[in-house]
Structures are given as C-alpha cells and as structure tokens.
Motif scaffolding. Structure first.
Motif, PDB file in Angstrom:
ATOM      1  N   ALA A   1       0.821  -1.206   0.000  1.00 28.30           N
ATOM      2  CA  ALA A   1       0.000   0.000   0.000  1.00 28.30           C
ATOM      3  C   ALA A   1       0.860   1.263   0.000  1.00 28.30           C
ATOM      4  O   ALA A   1       0.608   2.204  -0.758  1.00 28.30           O
ATOM      5  N   LEU A   2       1.876   1.302   0.856  1.00 27.10           N
ATOM      6  CA  LEU A   2       2.757   2.470   0.914  1.00 27.10           C
ATOM      7  C   LEU A   2       3.405   2.751  -0.439  1.00 27.10           C
ATOM      8  O   LEU A   2       3.454   3.907  -0.890  1.00 27.10           O
ATOM      9  N   ARG A   3       3.865   1.695  -1.083  1.00 26.71           N
ATOM     10  CA  ARG A   3       4.591   1.853  -2.340  1.00 26.71           C
ATOM     11  C   ARG A   3       3.659   2.164  -3.511  1.00 26.71           C
ATOM     12  O   ARG A   3       3.866   3.131  -4.253  1.00 26.71           O
ATOM     13  N   ARG A   4       2.612   1.351  -3.665  1.00 27.09           N
ATOM     14  CA  ARG A   4       1.751   1.471  -4.852  1.00 27.09           C
ATOM     15  C   ARG A   4       0.812   2.673  -4.785  1.00 27.09           C
ATOM     16  O   ARG A   4       0.388   3.184  -5.830  1.00 27.09           O
ATOM     17  N   LEU A   5       0.472   3.108  -3.578  1.00 23.74           N
ATOM     18  CA  LEU A   5      -0.430   4.249  -3.435  1.00 23.74           C
ATOM     19  C   LEU A   5       0.317   5.562  -3.206  1.00 23.74           C
ATOM     20  O   LEU A   5      -0.313   6.606  -3.045  1.00 23.74           O
ATOM     21  N   ALA A   6       1.654   5.488  -3.189  1.00 22.70           N
ATOM     22  CA  ALA A   6       2.493   6.680  -2.986  1.00 22.70           C
ATOM     23  C   ALA A   6       2.090   7.422  -1.717  1.00 22.70           C
ATOM     24  O   ALA A   6       1.882   8.639  -1.715  1.00 22.70           O
ATOM     25  N   LEU A   7       2.006   6.679  -0.599  1.00 17.94           N
ATOM     26  CA  LEU A   7       1.544   7.257   0.662  1.00 17.94           C
ATOM     27  C   LEU A   7       2.683   7.910   1.439  1.00 17.94           C
ATOM     28  O   LEU A   7       3.826   7.447   1.414  1.00 17.94           O
ATOM     29  N   ASP A   8       2.347   8.970   2.157  1.00 20.47           N
ATOM     30  CA  ASP A   8       3.301   9.608   3.054  1.00 20.47           C
ATOM     31  C   ASP A   8       3.302   8.935   4.421  1.00 20.47           C
ATOM     32  O   ASP A   8       4.313   8.901   5.116  1.00 20.47           O
ATOM     33  N   GLN A   9       2.135   8.416   4.828  1.00 18.73           N
ATOM     34  CA  GLN A   9       1.980   7.696   6.088  1.00 18.73           C
ATOM     35  C   GLN A   9       0.983   6.556   5.902  1.00 18.73           C
ATOM     36  O   GLN A   9       0.163   6.579   4.979  1.00 18.73           O
ATOM     37  N   LEU A  10       1.064   5.588   6.812  1.00 17.76           N
ATOM     38  CA  LEU A  10       0.037   4.555   6.907  1.00 17.76           C
ATOM     39  C   LEU A  10      -0.297   4.365   8.383  1.00 17.76           C
ATOM     40  O   LEU A  10       0.587   4.101   9.187  1.00 17.76           O
TER      41      LEU A  10
ATOM     42  N   LEU B   1      -4.891   7.681  -6.161  1.00 19.05           N
ATOM     43  CA  LEU B   1      -6.160   7.299  -5.545  1.00 19.05           C
ATOM     44  C   LEU B   1      -6.500   8.148  -4.323  1.00 19.05           C
ATOM     45  O   LEU B   1      -7.648   8.588  -4.152  1.00 19.05           O
ATOM     46  N   ALA B   2      -5.525   8.376  -3.451  1.00 15.09           N
ATOM     47  CA  ALA B   2      -5.785   9.140  -2.219  1.00 15.09           C
ATOM     48  C   ALA B   2      -6.272  10.550  -2.508  1.00 15.09           C
ATOM     49  O   ALA B   2      -6.968  11.160  -1.674  1.00 15.09           O
ATOM     50  N   ARG B   3      -5.928  11.080  -3.677  1.00 16.07           N
ATOM     51  CA  ARG B   3      -6.310  12.448  -4.028  1.00 16.07           C
ATOM     52  C   ARG B   3      -7.684  12.508  -4.697  1.00 16.07           C
ATOM     53  O   ARG B   3      -8.199  13.594  -4.962  1.00 16.07           O
TER      54      ARG B   3
END
Length: 210
Positions: free
Chosen positions: A46-55, A181-183
């Motif tokens: 999830a961190l890698r594929r969704l380009a997340l800053d935090q989880l 996706l998060a955006r």
C-alpha cells in the motif's frame, strides 16, 4: 471499550496520529489477532503502490463481526504490531479505543472531521470484500474515502462477485492510477495485485492452541 481486567495500553497509542495538510495517508484497520508478516506485506504494498506519506496501522478494540472470546488483549496486539510494522512511515495506533467507536463508518467519519486537508485512503485485504456488505453502513464507508483493495491468496477472482464490487463497479479506478487514488473524491476504488502471503491470524491462533 476496554475491559478493566486488560493490561493498560500505553497512552501514546490512544491519540490519533498527526498528519499535515496535503499528505496522503493510508488507513489500515483490523483486529491484528495476532499481527503477522502478511499484514506487514499489505502495508508495504500500500505504501509503495499508493504513494503514501503515512500509513495508520489501526488496531481495533474489537470486531463486531467476530467473537471476542479469542481476542488477545489490545496492549498485546499493539506490541506485536509494533514488532511487525518496521517501516517508519507506519504509525501503529489504537485511537478508536479512546473515542469509543466500534464501527468503521464511525472511525472514518471521526478521522475526516479531525483532519481537514489530509487525503486519506482506506486499505483492506481482498479477503474482506466477501462480507463487506455486512459491515455497519458499508455504503457510507465507500462514500467517505477512496478504497484500495490489496490482493490476498484465494481472493483474486472472487472479489469481482462481491456485493460491493458490483454495487460500485462504476467507481473502479484502473490499477495504474493507484498513486493518485488518495487524491480522488469518493467513491473511488482499485484492486492492487502484488506479492501475497498465505499467513492468516486464524491459522496462527489454531497452531498456538496446539
């Protein structure tokens, strides 16, 4: 709500993690009973594929759809989660316990109200989709934040027949657009393929019982 007989939960876990406006944050909730390498793999994907800053690794006080009899104390599940979740971007938390929320819909509403300007995405394993329509106010969950469904063994194809996948088929986003996706505005969801772990908390508990 915690039982008075349970070990005390360190106060640092009972506060909602901090996230600055503009960050992309994944919400990964579960009973983690116990946490294992399969959970860590989902978090890393999830961190890698969704380009997340935090989880936010959200250890729930209890799951309304599961028996509480086999549930290890929250403090123990948090301790094991910390051992498993090694990535510094992962924030292990049990803030739901201090806000007395039991249902995911209420948790997400609380997170949204407390964090204006932060872009959240709800993360779930594909194996959870089969019963997702049994969750309290599941449609509200889908309409609150975008959702990333992470591949799990035995669930790659069956997720397509799930009630939620059929109901919100129009809102499915191509996997190639996962970093954005998060955006996106909910409803929006995608299915993310990747390495899969066959570990399960249920199997681990059964082995421990001998």
């Amino acid at each position: 709500m915690l039982s008075s007989s349970e070990p005390a939960v360190p106060s640092r876990y009972l506060n909602m993690p901090h996230a600055e406006k503009g960050l992309a944050v994944g919400l990964f909730g579960g009973s983690f009973n116990p946490a294992h390498a399969g959970h860590a793999l989902v978090a890393e994907i999830a961190l890698r594929r969704l380009a997340l800053d935090q989880l936010w690794w959200m250890v729930t006080p209890g799951n309304p759809l599961k028996s509480a009899r086999e549930l290890a104390p929250l403090a123990e599940r948090l301790r094991l989660s910390e051992q498993i979740a090694r990535n510094p971007k992962v924030k292990v938390t049990a803030f739901e316990a201090s806000h007395y929320v039991r249902f995911t819909a209420d948790t997400l509403a609380l997170v949204k109200a407390r964090n204006p300007g932060v872009d959240f995405v709800w993360i779930m394993g594909a194996d959870s989709l089969r019963d997702f329509h049994r969750w309290q106010r599941w449609r509200q969950i889908v309409m609150t934040f975008p959702i990333a469904v992470i591949d799990r063994p035995g669930a790659t194809l069956s997720f397509l027949s799930s009630v939620v996948a059929k109901t919100f088929d129009y809102a499915r986003v191509d996997e190639g657009d996962a970093p954005r996706l998060a955006r996106m505005k909910a409803p929006a969801w995608t299915f993310i393929h990747g390495p899969r772990s066959s570990l399960s908390s249920t199997a681990i508990r059964k082995m421990a019982q001998g």
